[in-house]
Design a protein around this motif. Structure first.
Motif, PDB file in Angstrom:
ATOM      1  N   GLU A   1       0.853  -1.179   0.000  1.00 17.37           N
ATOM      2  CA  GLU A   1       0.000   0.000   0.000  1.00 17.37           C
ATOM      3  C   GLU A   1       0.893   1.236   0.000  1.00 17.37           C
ATOM      4  OE1 GLU A   1      -2.950  -2.569   2.796  1.00 17.37           O
ATOM      5  OE2 GLU A   1      -1.922  -0.848   3.659  1.00 17.37           O
ATOM      6  N   TRP A   2       0.389   2.313  -0.589  1.00 19.41           N
ATOM      7  CA  TRP A   2       1.102   3.588  -0.522  1.00 19.41           C
ATOM      8  C   TRP A   2       0.329   4.515   0.399  1.00 19.41           C
ATOM      9  CZ3 TRP A   2      -1.772   7.724  -2.115  1.00 19.41           C
ATOM     10  CH2 TRP A   2      -2.792   7.486  -3.051  1.00 19.41           C
ATOM     11  N   VAL A   3       1.073   5.393   1.042  1.00 13.77           N
ATOM     12  CA  VAL A   3       0.492   6.353   1.968  1.00 13.77           C
ATOM     13  C   VAL A   3       1.081   7.718   1.633  1.00 13.77           C
ATOM     14  CG1 VAL A   3       0.136   6.964   4.385  1.00 13.77           C
ATOM     15  CG2 VAL A   3       0.444   4.552   3.751  1.00 13.77           C
ATOM     16  N   GLN A   4       0.235   8.620   1.191  1.00 16.87           N
ATOM     17  CA  GLN A   4       0.678   9.991   0.923  1.00 16.87           C
ATOM     18  C   GLN A   4       0.415  10.793   2.189  1.00 16.87           C
ATOM     19  OE1 GLN A   4      -0.435  11.848  -2.835  1.00 16.87           O
ATOM     20  NE2 GLN A   4      -0.829  13.739  -1.723  1.00 16.87           N
ATOM     21  N   ILE A   5       1.465  11.370   2.742  1.00 18.17           N
ATOM     22  CA  ILE A   5       1.390  12.047   4.026  1.00 18.17           C
ATOM     23  C   ILE A   5       1.461  13.558   3.804  1.00 18.17           C
ATOM     24  CG2 ILE A   5       2.433  12.226   6.315  1.00 18.17           C
ATOM     25  CD1 ILE A   5       3.939   9.501   5.328  1.00 18.17           C
ATOM     26  N   ASP A   6       0.498  14.259   4.380  1.00 18.45           N
ATOM     27  CA  ASP A   6       0.464  15.718   4.326  1.00 18.45           C
ATOM     28  C   ASP A   6       0.102  16.198   5.731  1.00 18.45           C
ATOM     29  OD1 ASP A   6       0.307  18.367   3.667  1.00 18.45           O
ATOM     30  OD2 ASP A   6      -1.451  18.176   2.380  1.00 18.45           O
ATOM     31  N   GLY A   7       1.124  16.461   6.550  1.00 18.87           N
ATOM     32  CA  GLY A   7       0.886  16.839   7.938  1.00 18.87           C
ATOM     33  C   GLY A   7       0.285  15.674   8.705  1.00 18.87           C
ATOM     34  N   ASN A   8      -0.908  15.887   9.275  1.00 16.21           N
ATOM     35  CA  ASN A   8      -1.600  14.831  10.030  1.00 16.21           C
ATOM     36  C   ASN A   8      -2.532  14.010   9.138  1.00 16.21           C
ATOM     37  OD1 ASN A   8      -0.396  15.770  12.309  1.00 16.21           O
ATOM     38  ND2 ASN A   8      -2.227  16.635  13.224  1.00 16.21           N
ATOM     39  N   ASN A   9      -2.554  14.305   7.845  1.00 18.71           N
ATOM     40  CA  ASN A   9      -3.484  13.638   6.931  1.00 18.71           C
ATOM     41  C   ASN A   9      -2.752  12.633   6.055  1.00 18.71           C
ATOM     42  OD1 ASN A   9      -5.785  15.255   7.735  1.00 18.71           O
ATOM     43  ND2 ASN A   9      -4.727  16.934   6.731  1.00 18.71           N
ATOM     44  N   ALA A  10      -3.439  11.523   5.796  1.00 13.70           N
ATOM     45  CA  ALA A  10      -2.857  10.484   4.949  1.00 13.70           C
ATOM     46  C   ALA A  10      -3.897   9.995   3.950  1.00 13.70           C
ATOM     47  CB  ALA A  10      -2.377   9.308   5.803  1.00 13.70           C
ATOM     48  N   THR A  11      -3.447   9.758   2.724  1.00 14.05           N
ATOM     49  CA  THR A  11      -4.262   9.135   1.687  1.00 14.05           C
ATOM     50  C   THR A  11      -3.667   7.756   1.449  1.00 14.05           C
ATOM     51  OG1 THR A  11      -4.676  11.297   0.687  1.00 14.05           O
ATOM     52  CG2 THR A  11      -5.116   9.346  -0.677  1.00 14.05           C
ATOM     53  N   VAL A  12      -4.530   6.736   1.361  1.00 14.72           N
ATOM     54  CA  VAL A  12      -4.070   5.356   1.260  1.00 14.72           C
ATOM     55  C   VAL A  12      -4.590   4.718  -0.027  1.00 14.72           C
ATOM     56  CG1 VAL A  12      -4.094   3.079   2.384  1.00 14.72           C
ATOM     57  CG2 VAL A  12      -4.088   5.169   3.780  1.00 14.72           C
ATOM     58  N   GLY A  13      -3.706   3.986  -0.709  1.00 11.28           N
ATOM     59  CA  GLY A  13      -4.086   3.236  -1.900  1.00 11.28           C
ATOM     60  C   GLY A  13      -3.193   2.026  -2.049  1.00 11.28           C
ATOM     61  N   ILE A  14      -3.382   1.288  -3.127  1.00 12.67           N
ATOM     62  CA  ILE A  14      -2.541   0.123  -3.383  1.00 12.67           C
ATOM     63  C   ILE A  14      -1.501   0.469  -4.446  1.00 12.67           C
ATOM     64  CG2 ILE A  14      -4.285  -1.548  -2.658  1.00 12.67           C
ATOM     65  CD1 ILE A  14      -4.799  -2.162  -5.644  1.00 12.67           C
ATOM     66  N   THR A  15      -0.389  -0.235  -4.396  1.00 11.67           N
ATOM     67  CA  THR A  15       0.707   0.024  -5.324  1.00 11.67           C
ATOM     68  C   THR A  15       0.472  -0.654  -6.671  1.00 11.67           C
ATOM     69  OG1 THR A  15       1.951  -1.904  -4.614  1.00 11.67           O
ATOM     70  CG2 THR A  15       2.335   0.154  -3.387  1.00 11.67           C
ATOM     71  N   VAL A  16       1.292  -0.298  -7.626  1.00  6.05           N
ATOM     72  CA  VAL A  16       1.253  -0.945  -8.940  1.00  6.05           C
ATOM     73  C   VAL A  16       1.521  -2.435  -8.779  1.00  6.05           C
ATOM     74  CG1 VAL A  16       2.388  -1.071 -11.188  1.00  6.05           C
ATOM     75  CG2 VAL A  16       1.860   1.158 -10.194  1.00  6.05           C
ATOM     76  N   HIS A  17       2.472  -2.782  -7.925  1.00  3.62           N
ATOM     77  CA  HIS A  17       2.772  -4.203  -7.682  1.00  3.62           C
ATOM     78  C   HIS A  17       1.522  -4.935  -7.169  1.00  3.62           C
ATOM     79  CE1 HIS A  17       5.094  -7.750  -6.509  1.00  3.62           C
ATOM     80  NE2 HIS A  17       4.362  -7.748  -5.422  1.00  3.62           N
ATOM     81  N   ALA A  18       0.805  -4.323  -6.229  1.00  5.17           N
ATOM     82  CA  ALA A  18      -0.393  -4.954  -5.670  1.00  5.17           C
ATOM     83  C   ALA A  18      -1.465  -5.155  -6.728  1.00  5.17           C
ATOM     84  CB  ALA A  18      -0.941  -4.112  -4.519  1.00  5.17           C
ATOM     85  N   GLN A  19      -1.707  -4.135  -7.528  1.00  2.00           N
ATOM     86  CA  GLN A  19      -2.768  -4.289  -8.539  1.00  2.00           C
ATOM     87  C   GLN A  19      -2.352  -5.286  -9.610  1.00  2.00           C
ATOM     88  OE1 GLN A  19      -3.341  -3.111 -11.908  1.00  2.00           O
ATOM     89  NE2 GLN A  19      -1.201  -2.521 -12.116  1.00  2.00           N
ATOM     90  N   ASP A  20      -1.046  -5.373  -9.910  1.00  2.00           N
ATOM     91  CA  ASP A  20      -0.570  -6.400 -10.846  1.00  2.00           C
ATOM     92  C   ASP A  20      -0.840  -7.798 -10.296  1.00  2.00           C
ATOM     93  OD1 ASP A  20       0.358  -4.637 -12.783  1.00  2.00           O
ATOM     94  OD2 ASP A  20       2.462  -4.773 -12.151  1.00  2.00           O
ATOM     95  N   ALA A  21      -0.557  -7.983  -9.000  1.00  2.00           N
ATOM     96  CA  ALA A  21      -0.748  -9.289  -8.366  1.00  2.00           C
ATOM     97  C   ALA A  21      -2.227  -9.652  -8.263  1.00  2.00           C
ATOM     98  CB  ALA A  21      -0.099  -9.301  -6.985  1.00  2.00           C
ATOM     99  N   LEU A  22      -3.071  -8.662  -8.026  1.00  2.00           N
ATOM    100  CA  LEU A  22      -4.501  -8.914  -7.879  1.00  2.00           C
ATOM    101  C   LEU A  22      -5.180  -9.212  -9.206  1.00  2.00           C
ATOM    102  CD1 LEU A  22      -5.466  -6.151  -5.322  1.00  2.00           C
ATOM    103  CD2 LEU A  22      -5.783  -8.607  -4.993  1.00  2.00           C
TER     104      LEU A  22
END
Length: 124
Positions: A10-31
């Motif tokens: 999973e990737w986590v984009q961090i901006d101060g106290n806020n985070a956005t979460v998604g899956i990586t290219v590797h994860a979507q390839d595997a899925l």
């Protein structure tokens, strides 16, 4: 903004106290082709490593974990409507949820892009 990666692909984009979460290219390839996502409720509190969302593909289902303690502030309704965004745009419009973190320093142990790239290459 900083982007970190978890051992669960999973990737986590961090901006101060806020985070956005998604899956990586590797994860979507595997899925393979993502056909359904179950997103968390806005306002729900999670502890680090709690299963917060589920992604289902033609091959498998996988949990998406909270990267740290916090509360969900937004979910990606576009992804709910079109789960294939997790395949076509995993690092941008295919994000899963956003949260406000109790302690952003909890993410300090996650991998940077260079470390994650090496980790994902070893995962094959």
């Amino acid at each position: 903004m900083t982007i970190k990666f978890t051992p669960d692909h999973e990737w986590v984009q961090i901006d101060g106290n806020n985070a956005t979460v998604g899956i990586t290219v590797h994860a979507q390839d595997a899925l393979g082709d993502v056909v359904f996502v179950d997103l968390p409720e806005v306002g729900k509190t999670f502890a680090a490593k709690d299963a917060a969302a589920v992604v289902e593909s033609v091959k498998a289902a996988a949990d998406i974990y909270a990267p740290a303690n916090g509360v969900v502030t937004e979910v990606n309704e576009a992804l709910r409507a079109d789960p294939s965004l997790a395949n076509s745009e995993p690092l941008s419009t295919g994000w899963f949820f956003k949260m406000t973190l109790d302690n952003p320093s909890d993410l300090d142990g996650l991998m940077d892009e260079t470390s994650y790239t090496a980790f994902a290459a070893d995962a094959h």
